[in-house]
Motif scaffolding. Structure first.
Motif, PDB file in Angstrom:
ATOM      1  N   UNK A   1       0.826  -1.198   0.000  1.00 56.20           N
ATOM      2  CA  UNK A   1       0.000   0.000   0.000  1.00 56.20           C
ATOM      3  C   UNK A   1       0.866   1.254   0.000  1.00 56.20           C
ATOM      4  N   UNK A   2       0.227   2.372  -0.317  1.00 60.60           N
ATOM      5  CA  UNK A   2       0.885   3.669  -0.266  1.00 60.60           C
ATOM      6  C   UNK A   2       0.866   4.159   1.176  1.00 60.60           C
ATOM      7  N   UNK A   3       1.979   4.711   1.637  1.00 60.04           N
ATOM      8  CA  UNK A   3       2.094   5.176   3.020  1.00 60.04           C
ATOM      9  C   UNK A   3       1.258   6.433   3.234  1.00 60.04           C
ATOM     10  N   UNK A   4       1.017   6.842   4.491  1.00 60.29           N
ATOM     11  CA  UNK A   4       0.177   8.015   4.761  1.00 60.29           C
ATOM     12  C   UNK A   4       0.654   9.296   4.084  1.00 60.29           C
ATOM     13  N   UNK A   5       1.945   9.440   3.899  1.00 58.81           N
ATOM     14  CA  UNK A   5       2.476  10.650   3.265  1.00 58.81           C
ATOM     15  C   UNK A   5       2.238  10.675   1.765  1.00 58.81           C
ATOM     16  N   UNK A   6       1.947   9.505   1.183  1.00 57.79           N
ATOM     17  CA  UNK A   6       1.823   9.389  -0.261  1.00 57.79           C
ATOM     18  C   UNK A   6       3.163   9.329  -0.962  1.00 57.79           C
TER      19      UNK A   6
END
Length: 200
Positions: A120-125
């Motif tokens: 998945x993509x991390x919270x920061x993008x």
């Protein structure tokens, strides 16, 4: 993460079952710490005080964590899964690897394809996170220069439920690929430089 305005909100519909079935969830806040540019991810209790993420007494079920996050939004920045050395769950973080087109750079993408598990993509993008089944010989390691971290115990990792397109939606058994990645980044280094004191 440096800009909380770009934070990706978790999408609870896309979290893998292999994680949600465990009562190893916490809330966290992004907190500015003195002398640091990057915001720290600090674990919090729903009643708004800091906690020790590594004490199982502070862990919650996935459903309870989601409810608390939604009820008090935007008080908390997101939710995290605590790696506790159980069930062979490994978390791998590739930091600052995303290109402008929303895809990881070629080198990171090669690593992700090799592991071939939920990504998945991390919270920061700006980064990606992989969860898979496997094992490593230590609780965790970090290579700051390479932007690679790998953990099986003693760490909580944020989870967004924002899967990378084209990757498995479940955790897969990636034992061989995980060990290969670990050895390449963190295993013993082979000294290929000639010894100037050795006669030929």
């Amino acid at each position: 993460m440096r800009d909380p305005r770009k934070l990706i909100r978790p999408d609870f519909e896309h979290f893998p079952d292999e994680l949600t079935k465990h009562d190893q969830w916490i809330l966290y806040k992004l907190v500015k710490k003195k002398g640091k540019d990057k915001l720290a991810k600090v674990p919090y209790h729903p009643d708004n005080f800091t906690i020790n993420a590594h004490s199982s007494a502070n862990w919650m079920s996935f459903d309870d964590t989601c409810r608390a996050y939604e009820e008090f939004y935007p008080k908390f920045s997101g939710i995290g899964f605590v790696l506790a050395g159980r069930d062979n769950i490994i978390g791998i973080d590739f930091d600052a690897c995303m290109n402008g087109d929303g895809q990881p750079n070629p080198e990171t993408l090669k690593e992700i394809y090799s592991i071939n598990s939920y990504t998945e993509v991390s919270p920061s993008g700006e980064g990606t996170r992989v969860f898979a089944f496997g094992d490593i010989p230590v609780d965790g390691k970090e290579d700051k220069d390479a932007g690679v971290e790998i953990y099986k115990n003693g760490r909580f990792l944020t989870v967004t439920g924002n899967p990378l397109p084209g990757m498995p939606t479940d955790l897969e058994d990636s034992t061989g690929a995980i060990l290969d990645l670990y050895n390449r980044y963190f295993g013993p280094k082979t000294d290929t430089e000639p010894d100037p004191t050795t006669s030929l």
